[in-house]
Motif scaffolding. Structure first.
Motif, PDB file in Angstrom:
ATOM      1  N   ALA A  15     -11.032  31.467 -47.087  1.00  0.00           N
ATOM      2  CA  ALA A  15      -9.710  31.952 -47.534  1.00  0.00           C
ATOM      3  C   ALA A  15      -9.094  32.890 -46.496  1.00  0.00           C
ATOM      4  CB  ALA A  15      -9.877  32.699 -48.858  1.00  0.00           C
ATOM      5  N   PRO A  16      -7.755  32.895 -46.419  1.00  0.00           N
ATOM      6  CA  PRO A  16      -7.111  33.907 -45.587  1.00  0.00           C
ATOM      7  C   PRO A  16      -7.318  35.271 -46.232  1.00  0.00           C
ATOM      8  CG  PRO A  16      -5.466  32.658 -46.844  1.00  0.00           C
ATOM      9  CD  PRO A  16      -6.802  32.030 -47.123  1.00  0.00           C
ATOM     10  N   MET A  17      -7.737  36.265 -45.444  1.00  0.00           N
ATOM     11  CA  MET A  17      -7.904  37.618 -46.005  1.00  0.00           C
ATOM     12  C   MET A  17      -7.478  38.665 -44.982  1.00  0.00           C
ATOM     13  SD  MET A  17     -11.386  37.526 -48.301  1.00  0.00           S
ATOM     14  CE  MET A  17     -12.428  36.664 -47.149  1.00  0.00           C
ATOM     15  N   ALA A  18      -6.488  39.465 -45.387  1.00  0.00           N
ATOM     16  CA  ALA A  18      -5.956  40.506 -44.502  1.00  0.00           C
ATOM     17  C   ALA A  18      -7.062  41.473 -44.107  1.00  0.00           C
ATOM     18  CB  ALA A  18      -4.835  41.246 -45.233  1.00  0.00           C
ATOM     19  N   MET A  41      -2.719  36.559 -43.487  1.00  0.00           N
ATOM     20  CA  MET A  41      -1.285  36.244 -43.544  1.00  0.00           C
ATOM     21  C   MET A  41      -0.537  36.977 -42.421  1.00  0.00           C
ATOM     22  SD  MET A  41      -0.130  38.365 -46.886  1.00  0.00           S
ATOM     23  CE  MET A  41      -0.568  40.082 -47.099  1.00  0.00           C
ATOM     24  N   GLN A  70      -1.793  31.312 -41.566  1.00  0.00           N
ATOM     25  CA  GLN A  70      -1.002  31.527 -42.780  1.00  0.00           C
ATOM     26  C   GLN A  70       0.197  32.437 -42.487  1.00  0.00           C
ATOM     27  OE1 GLN A  70      -1.869  34.130 -46.190  1.00  0.00           O
ATOM     28  NE2 GLN A  70      -1.969  32.271 -47.437  1.00  0.00           N
ATOM     29  N   ASN A  98       2.021  31.480 -47.789  1.00  0.00           N
ATOM     30  CA  ASN A  98       1.483  32.354 -48.830  1.00  0.00           C
ATOM     31  C   ASN A  98       2.452  32.460 -50.013  1.00  0.00           C
ATOM     32  OD1 ASN A  98       0.980  34.778 -50.343  1.00  0.00           O
ATOM     33  ND2 ASN A  98      -0.309  35.506 -48.677  1.00  0.00           N
ATOM     34  N   LYS A 140      -0.520  27.981 -50.566  1.00  0.00           N
ATOM     35  CA  LYS A 140      -1.567  28.656 -51.342  1.00  0.00           C
ATOM     36  C   LYS A 140      -0.864  29.438 -52.443  1.00  0.00           C
ATOM     37  CE  LYS A 140      -5.566  31.714 -50.881  1.00  0.00           C
ATOM     38  NZ  LYS A 140      -5.113  33.054 -51.277  1.00  0.00           N
ATOM     39  N   HIS A 168      -5.212  29.534 -56.536  1.00  0.00           N
ATOM     40  CA  HIS A 168      -6.021  30.687 -56.950  1.00  0.00           C
ATOM     41  C   HIS A 168      -5.750  30.911 -58.440  1.00  0.00           C
ATOM     42  CE1 HIS A 168      -6.820  35.318 -56.626  1.00  0.00           C
ATOM     43  NE2 HIS A 168      -7.673  34.704 -57.395  1.00  0.00           N
ATOM     44  N   TYR A 176      -6.796  41.126 -58.871  1.00  0.00           N
ATOM     45  CA  TYR A 176      -8.136  40.528 -58.709  1.00  0.00           C
ATOM     46  C   TYR A 176      -8.980  40.769 -59.947  1.00  0.00           C
ATOM     47  CZ  TYR A 176      -6.604  39.766 -54.017  1.00  0.00           C
ATOM     48  OH  TYR A 176      -5.880  39.326 -52.940  1.00  0.00           O
ATOM     49  N   ASN A 199      -9.550  27.821 -55.894  1.00  0.00           N
ATOM     50  CA  ASN A 199      -9.917  29.118 -55.322  1.00  0.00           C
ATOM     51  C   ASN A 199     -10.033  30.173 -56.422  1.00  0.00           C
ATOM     52  OD1 ASN A 199      -8.053  31.755 -53.947  1.00  0.00           O
ATOM     53  ND2 ASN A 199     -10.121  31.333 -53.279  1.00  0.00           N
ATOM     54  N   GLY A 200     -11.046  31.012 -56.250  1.00  0.00           N
ATOM     55  CA  GLY A 200     -11.249  32.118 -57.187  1.00  0.00           C
ATOM     56  C   GLY A 200     -12.650  32.116 -57.746  1.00  0.00           C
ATOM     57  N   ASP A 201     -13.405  33.171 -57.398  1.00  0.00           N
ATOM     58  CA  ASP A 201     -14.742  33.396 -57.964  1.00  0.00           C
ATOM     59  C   ASP A 201     -15.798  32.373 -57.560  1.00  0.00           C
ATOM     60  OD1 ASP A 201     -13.439  35.470 -59.183  1.00  0.00           O
ATOM     61  OD2 ASP A 201     -13.353  34.537 -61.164  1.00  0.00           O
ATOM     62  N   ILE A 222     -13.166  29.881 -50.325  1.00  0.00           N
ATOM     63  CA  ILE A 222     -14.032  31.025 -50.627  1.00  0.00           C
ATOM     64  C   ILE A 222     -13.494  32.275 -49.940  1.00  0.00           C
ATOM     65  CG2 ILE A 222     -16.397  31.929 -50.409  1.00  0.00           C
ATOM     66  CD1 ILE A 222     -17.286  28.938 -50.341  1.00  0.00           C
ATOM     67  N   GLY A 223     -13.318  33.333 -50.720  1.00  0.00           N
ATOM     68  CA  GLY A 223     -12.793  34.577 -50.172  1.00  0.00           C
ATOM     69  C   GLY A 223     -13.830  35.679 -50.173  1.00  0.00           C
ATOM     70  N   ARG A 224     -13.815  36.498 -51.240  1.00  0.00           N
ATOM     71  CA  ARG A 224     -14.614  37.726 -51.231  1.00  0.00           C
ATOM     72  C   ARG A 224     -16.106  37.495 -51.052  1.00  0.00           C
ATOM     73  NH1 ARG A 224     -12.227  39.621 -56.664  1.00  0.00           N
ATOM     74  NH2 ARG A 224     -12.289  37.353 -56.816  1.00  0.00           N
TER      75      ARG A 224
HETATM   76  C1  FMN Z   1      -9.257  41.854 -48.698  1.00  0.00           C
HETATM   77  C2  FMN Z   1      -8.469  40.642 -49.134  1.00  0.00           C
HETATM   78  C3  FMN Z   1      -7.402  40.228 -48.378  1.00  0.00           C
HETATM   79  C4  FMN Z   1      -6.652  39.097 -48.768  1.00  0.00           C
HETATM   80  N1  FMN Z   1      -5.641  38.665 -47.967  1.00  0.00           N
HETATM   81  C5  FMN Z   1      -5.009  37.501 -48.264  1.00  0.00           C
HETATM   82  C6  FMN Z   1      -4.047  36.934 -47.373  1.00  0.00           C
HETATM   83  O1  FMN Z   1      -3.774  37.465 -46.284  1.00  0.00           O
HETATM   84  N2  FMN Z   1      -3.455  35.763 -47.758  1.00  0.00           N
HETATM   85  C7  FMN Z   1      -3.751  35.129 -48.942  1.00  0.00           C
HETATM   86  O2  FMN Z   1      -3.201  34.075 -49.240  1.00  0.00           O
HETATM   87  N3  FMN Z   1      -4.667  35.639 -49.779  1.00  0.00           N
HETATM   88  C8  FMN Z   1      -5.306  36.780 -49.460  1.00  0.00           C
HETATM   89  N4  FMN Z   1      -6.288  37.243 -50.287  1.00  0.00           N
HETATM   90  C9  FMN Z   1      -6.680  36.444 -51.466  1.00  0.00           C
HETATM   91  C10 FMN Z   1      -7.825  35.487 -51.115  1.00  0.00           C
HETATM   92  O3  FMN Z   1      -7.422  34.555 -50.132  1.00  0.00           O
HETATM   93  C11 FMN Z   1      -8.308  34.711 -52.357  1.00  0.00           C
HETATM   94  O4  FMN Z   1      -7.237  33.948 -52.858  1.00  0.00           O
HETATM   95  C12 FMN Z   1      -8.809  35.633 -53.472  1.00  0.00           C
HETATM   96  O5  FMN Z   1      -9.645  36.645 -52.949  1.00  0.00           O
HETATM   97  C13 FMN Z   1      -9.568  34.836 -54.542  1.00  0.00           C
HETATM   98  O6  FMN Z   1     -10.667  34.169 -54.002  1.00  0.00           O
HETATM   99  P1  FMN Z   1     -12.180  34.767 -54.139  1.00  0.00           P
HETATM  100  O7  FMN Z   1     -12.460  34.958 -55.589  1.00  0.00           O
HETATM  101  O8  FMN Z   1     -13.047  33.721 -53.496  1.00  0.00           O
HETATM  102  O9  FMN Z   1     -12.189  36.069 -53.407  1.00  0.00           O
HETATM  103  C14 FMN Z   1      -6.999  38.389 -49.944  1.00  0.00           C
HETATM  104  C15 FMN Z   1      -8.078  38.836 -50.707  1.00  0.00           C
HETATM  105  C16 FMN Z   1      -8.813  39.936 -50.323  1.00  0.00           C
HETATM  106  C17 FMN Z   1      -9.993  40.370 -51.156  1.00  0.00           C
END
Ligand code: FMN
Length: 318
Positions: A15-18, A41, A70, A98, A140, A168, A176, A199-201, A222-224
């Motif tokens: 997953a994209p994550m800032a 993003m 993204q 996004n 997304k 998500h 979250y 996506n999610g969990d 997959i994100g967190r």
């Molecule tokens: C620290 C952090 C930064 C995130 N940044 C972005 C982002 O830049 N773009 C985006 O679409 N979602 C972002 N998300 C959301 C994740 O991409 C994902 O949709 C969300 O965490 C749910 O998936 P998970 O349960 O696998 O974590 C971010 C989530 C976290 C925790």
């Protein structure tokens, strides 16, 4: 899974994550089996205005490919201009838009999940992108409480020509909190023809298997669960392939963290703040790790942090 004309090696996506999915981290996830990873993003406005920090976020290398960039924004013309710029500079295999970020700084500007409330703007953004940009485009989204409104957004994204959609399963209001509701991804998968990614969990092999089975989706994002644990992609793949359960040792976490830092150095991405944050994630869940984590938190130089990491498995167990 095939996405936008690219045959992916599997169906697990990062997953994209800032502040998390920089090039070094994406390479670690790729090594462990992520078949496509996304940059954090990037603001379309910042790209159009030539902001250098934003360009850095799109940096890649051959070893990473395929990868996705993204973008966030709200104006179809600006997003399209930004996409044309990054297409030329970085040639990503995918450009993702996004439609999910719940942060007020983003939504107050009409971006991220705020776009879900403006279906016509969503149609215009994707129509403009698909008409003017050669790179395949994906969306997304987060869910809306109304299933029909969520389906409407998904249909519009597909009709405009996007090549896939990630869902998500939380609303903007949930942030979250609570657990992801994958019934929306399931319905969207039933209705759309393009690949749908849930996506999610997704946190381990068992959750991955049950979400794939329940939704019928083409892939999982997959994100967190990957934060501080890029090896999770390997464990989930092995579980999905053979039902194999693999433990992750402290030594693996330590070596992965050291490798992550080596990659940061290689690509000139070192930031003490980022390294400290990642160090905390890489030691998450390890038994008796309190003093190690405190040591890392207090480390005031690069070398003292590295020293803490090297020694982290002396007192800690997986
Ligand atoms: C620290 C952090 C930064 C995130 N940044 C972005 C982002 O830049 N773009 C985006 O679409 N979602 C972002 N998300 C959301 C994740 O991409 C994902 O949709 C969300 O965490 C749910 O998936 P998970 O349960 O696998 O974590 C971010 C989530 C976290 C925790």
């Amino acid at each position: 899974m095939r996405l936008g004309g690219v045959d992916l090696t599997g169906n697990l996506l990062l997953a994209p994550m800032a502040d998390v999915t920089n090039l070094a981290f994406r390479l670690m996830c790729k090594k462990y089996g992520a078949s496509l990873s996304f940059t954090e993003m990037i603001s379309s406005d910042a790209i159009v205005h030539g902001n250098e920090k934003s360009f850095l976020r799109g940096m890649t290398c051959e070893e990473e490919r395929p990868f996705g960039i993204q973008l966030f924004g709200h104006c179809p013309e600006t997003i399209t201009s930004a996409a044309l710029i990054i297409e030329e500079m970085f040639e990503p295999e995918i450009i993702d838009i996004n439609l999910g970020c719940p942060s007020p700084t983003i939504t107050n500007a009409g971006c991220g999940s705020a776009l879900l409330l403006s279906p016509d703007v969503v149609s215009s953004i994707f129509a403009s992108l698909c008409e003017n940009v050669d790179t395949p485009v994906t969306a997304k989204i987060r869910i809306l409480e109304s299933m029909d409104q969520t389906l409407d957004i998904a249909n519009r994204v597909e009709e405009a020509g996007a090549c896939a959609i990630t869902v998500h399963g939380r609303t903007r209001e949930q942030g979250y909190q609570g657990s992801a509701d994958h019934s929306y991804a399931k319905r969207i998968k039933e209705e759309l023809s393009i690949p749908v990614i849930a996506n999610g969990d997704v946190k381990d092999g068992e959750s991955a298997e049950s979400i794939l089975e329940y939704t019928g989706c083409d892939g999982l994002m997959i994100g967190r669960a990957a934060m501080g644990d890029p090896h999770v992609f390997y464990r989930i793949s092995k579980y999905l392939e053979h039902g194999e359960l693999i433990e992750v040792s402290c030594e693996r976490r330590r070596d992965d963290l050291l490798e992550y830092i080596r990659l940061l150095e290689k690509f000139d991405l070192v930031s003490h703040v980022n390294m400290k944050a990642h160090s905390q994630w890489f030691t998450r869940g390890l038994k008796d790790s309190r003093s190690v984590r405190m040591g890392m938190g207090n480390a005031d130089s690069h070398s003292s942090l590295i020293e803490c990491i090297r020694n982290m498995c002396r007192d800690v167990q997986a």
